[in-house]
Motif scaffolding. Sequence first.
Motif, PDB file in Angstrom:
ATOM      1  N   GLU A 178       0.826  -1.207   0.000  1.00  0.00           N
ATOM      2  CA  GLU A 178       0.000   0.000   0.000  1.00  0.00           C
ATOM      3  C   GLU A 178       0.864   1.264   0.000  1.00  0.00           C
ATOM      4  O   GLU A 178       0.551   2.240  -0.685  1.00  0.00           O
ATOM      5  N   TRP A 179       1.927   1.261   0.795  1.00  0.00           N
ATOM      6  CA  TRP A 179       2.850   2.405   0.815  1.00  0.00           C
ATOM      7  C   TRP A 179       3.416   2.636  -0.585  1.00  0.00           C
ATOM      8  O   TRP A 179       3.418   3.760  -1.101  1.00  0.00           O
ATOM      9  N   LYS A 180       3.917   1.581  -1.184  1.00  0.00           N
ATOM     10  CA  LYS A 180       4.544   1.711  -2.497  1.00  0.00           C
ATOM     11  C   LYS A 180       3.538   2.144  -3.557  1.00  0.00           C
ATOM     12  O   LYS A 180       3.840   2.961  -4.437  1.00  0.00           O
ATOM     13  N   ALA A 181       2.329   1.595  -3.483  1.00  0.00           N
ATOM     14  CA  ALA A 181       1.303   1.942  -4.470  1.00  0.00           C
ATOM     15  C   ALA A 181       0.914   3.411  -4.369  1.00  0.00           C
ATOM     16  O   ALA A 181       0.707   4.087  -5.390  1.00  0.00           O
ATOM     17  N   ALA A 182       0.822   3.923  -3.138  1.00  0.00           N
ATOM     18  CA  ALA A 182       0.459   5.330  -2.954  1.00  0.00           C
ATOM     19  C   ALA A 182       1.524   6.249  -3.532  1.00  0.00           C
ATOM     20  O   ALA A 182       1.212   7.236  -4.221  1.00  0.00           O
ATOM     21  N   LEU A 183       2.792   5.942  -3.289  1.00  0.00           N
ATOM     22  CA  LEU A 183       3.875   6.742  -3.856  1.00  0.00           C
ATOM     23  C   LEU A 183       3.913   6.620  -5.381  1.00  0.00           C
ATOM     24  O   LEU A 183       4.120   7.609  -6.090  1.00  0.00           O
ATOM     25  N   THR A 184       3.708   5.401  -5.876  1.00  0.00           N
ATOM     26  CA  THR A 184       3.735   5.167  -7.323  1.00  0.00           C
ATOM     27  C   THR A 184       2.705   6.033  -8.037  1.00  0.00           C
ATOM     28  O   THR A 184       2.988   6.637  -9.084  1.00  0.00           O
TER      29      THR A 184
ATOM     30  N   PRO B 207       7.600   4.742 -12.515  1.00  0.00           N
ATOM     31  CA  PRO B 207       7.192   5.191 -11.180  1.00  0.00           C
ATOM     32  C   PRO B 207       7.211   4.086 -10.121  1.00  0.00           C
ATOM     33  O   PRO B 207       7.592   4.334  -8.968  1.00  0.00           O
ATOM     34  N   ALA B 208       6.810   2.874 -10.494  1.00  0.00           N
ATOM     35  CA  ALA B 208       6.788   1.784  -9.508  1.00  0.00           C
ATOM     36  C   ALA B 208       8.196   1.450  -9.022  1.00  0.00           C
ATOM     37  O   ALA B 208       8.425   1.254  -7.818  1.00  0.00           O
ATOM     38  N   ALA B 209       9.149   1.401  -9.952  1.00  0.00           N
ATOM     39  CA  ALA B 209      10.532   1.113  -9.564  1.00  0.00           C
ATOM     40  C   ALA B 209      11.087   2.239  -8.697  1.00  0.00           C
ATOM     41  O   ALA B 209      11.819   1.983  -7.727  1.00  0.00           O
ATOM     42  N   ALA B 210      10.727   3.480  -9.013  1.00  0.00           N
ATOM     43  CA  ALA B 210      11.188   4.618  -8.214  1.00  0.00           C
ATOM     44  C   ALA B 210      10.651   4.517  -6.785  1.00  0.00           C
ATOM     45  O   ALA B 210      11.380   4.775  -5.812  1.00  0.00           O
TER      46      ALA B 210
ATOM     47  N   LEU C 180      17.372  13.946   6.654  1.00  0.00           N
ATOM     48  CA  LEU C 180      16.431  14.652   5.787  1.00  0.00           C
ATOM     49  C   LEU C 180      17.101  15.089   4.485  1.00  0.00           C
ATOM     50  O   LEU C 180      16.483  15.046   3.416  1.00  0.00           O
ATOM     51  N   ARG C 181      18.363  15.482   4.576  1.00  0.00           N
ATOM     52  CA  ARG C 181      19.089  15.886   3.364  1.00  0.00           C
ATOM     53  C   ARG C 181      19.244  14.695   2.427  1.00  0.00           C
ATOM     54  O   ARG C 181      19.071  14.816   1.209  1.00  0.00           O
ATOM     55  N   TRP C 182      19.554  13.524   2.988  1.00  0.00           N
ATOM     56  CA  TRP C 182      19.707  12.314   2.167  1.00  0.00           C
ATOM     57  C   TRP C 182      18.366  11.895   1.568  1.00  0.00           C
ATOM     58  O   TRP C 182      18.311  11.435   0.428  1.00  0.00           O
ATOM     59  N   ALA C 183      17.287  12.033   2.349  1.00  0.00           N
ATOM     60  CA  ALA C 183      15.958  11.691   1.835  1.00  0.00           C
ATOM     61  C   ALA C 183      15.597  12.597   0.662  1.00  0.00           C
ATOM     62  O   ALA C 183      15.078  12.134  -0.360  1.00  0.00           O
ATOM     63  N   ASP C 184      15.866  13.895   0.803  1.00  0.00           N
ATOM     64  CA  ASP C 184      15.623  14.838  -0.288  1.00  0.00           C
ATOM     65  C   ASP C 184      16.429  14.462  -1.526  1.00  0.00           C
ATOM     66  O   ASP C 184      15.923  14.467  -2.653  1.00  0.00           O
ATOM     67  N   ALA C 185      17.704  14.136  -1.308  1.00  0.00           N
ATOM     68  CA  ALA C 185      18.588  13.802  -2.433  1.00  0.00           C
ATOM     69  C   ALA C 185      18.123  12.530  -3.141  1.00  0.00           C
ATOM     70  O   ALA C 185      18.180  12.440  -4.375  1.00  0.00           O
ATOM     71  N   ALA C 186      17.651  11.552  -2.378  1.00  0.00           N
ATOM     72  CA  ALA C 186      17.152  10.308  -2.978  1.00  0.00           C
ATOM     73  C   ALA C 186      15.936  10.584  -3.856  1.00  0.00           C
ATOM     74  O   ALA C 186      15.808  10.050  -4.960  1.00  0.00           O
ATOM     75  N   LEU C 187      15.036  11.447  -3.373  1.00  0.00           N
ATOM     76  CA  LEU C 187      13.863  11.801  -4.164  1.00  0.00           C
ATOM     77  C   LEU C 187      14.275  12.555  -5.423  1.00  0.00           C
ATOM     78  O   LEU C 187      13.763  12.292  -6.520  1.00  0.00           O
ATOM     79  N   ASP C 188      15.209  13.496  -5.277  1.00  0.00           N
ATOM     80  CA  ASP C 188      15.690  14.258  -6.438  1.00  0.00           C
ATOM     81  C   ASP C 188      16.247  13.336  -7.520  1.00  0.00           C
ATOM     82  O   ASP C 188      15.986  13.530  -8.719  1.00  0.00           O
ATOM     83  N   ARG C 189      16.994  12.319  -7.098  1.00  0.00           N
ATOM     84  CA  ARG C 189      17.573  11.383  -8.073  1.00  0.00           C
ATOM     85  C   ARG C 189      16.489  10.625  -8.814  1.00  0.00           C
ATOM     86  O   ARG C 189      16.548  10.459 -10.034  1.00  0.00           O
ATOM     87  N   GLU C 190      15.499  10.158  -8.080  1.00  0.00           N
ATOM     88  CA  GLU C 190      14.443   9.366  -8.707  1.00  0.00           C
ATOM     89  C   GLU C 190      13.589  10.204  -9.662  1.00  0.00           C
ATOM     90  O   GLU C 190      13.087   9.688 -10.658  1.00  0.00           O
TER      91      GLU C 190
END
Length: 222
Positions: free
Chosen positions: A129-135, A152-155, A183-193
């Motif tokens: 459910e978590w992954k589906a919501a983000l996807t 999007p699913a792989a991201a 938080l900086r790493w989380a932001d960077a991970a999202l930016d990459r995806e």
Amino acid sequence: MARVRLSVAERREELLRAAVEQIEARGVAAVRIADVASALGVSNALVLYHFSSKEQLVAAAFAHAAEADLAHLRRLLGRRSTAVRRLRAAVRWYAPTGQAKGWRLWIEGWAASLRDPELRRVAASLDQEWKAALTRVIAEGAEAGEFRCTDPAAAAWRLTAFLDGLAVQTTAYAGSLSRTAMLRWADAALDRELNLPEEGGSVGVSTSVGEDVAGDGVPAVG
């Protein structure tokens, strides 16, 4: 003073809250039906009336704790804002931010699910459910032209895997990484995806969203 008579639904809710607290305090392996009963001042028989076994109680408690967080995730992702803003808020909220109790519950659940088929089923369903919501929101943002993401699913899988692994490390080795760095790493991970410019890590997150994320801390599970 006599105990207030609770409805079946109210009693079940009370038992699940107590079970979550006992699992967090003792761990899945050590917690007993008697611990939950004692915490509420009720009999073991009453607990077993609502949950026929410890395994069923643990699985239900895990799902109960996670559902509240899934509801909050849906609220974050359902805001009337850009997909990037909503994803940033969700990822920052999901990331471990130093309040390890919620992540301890998830880690306990993961470990116990290796030997408990019922808990494994519940944990896998919640994770999906978590992954589906983000996807869904990643796909929405890509279709709107906010960013480029061909899968999007792989991201969503990579994002949650990164954050889950970070949570395990910071929970097992408390104090090993600052909240700011996480938080900086989380932001960077999202930016990459999302193929966003690296310097845009904090761009697009309003003060109100930042405060909301900081105030919520980590999920109770997940």
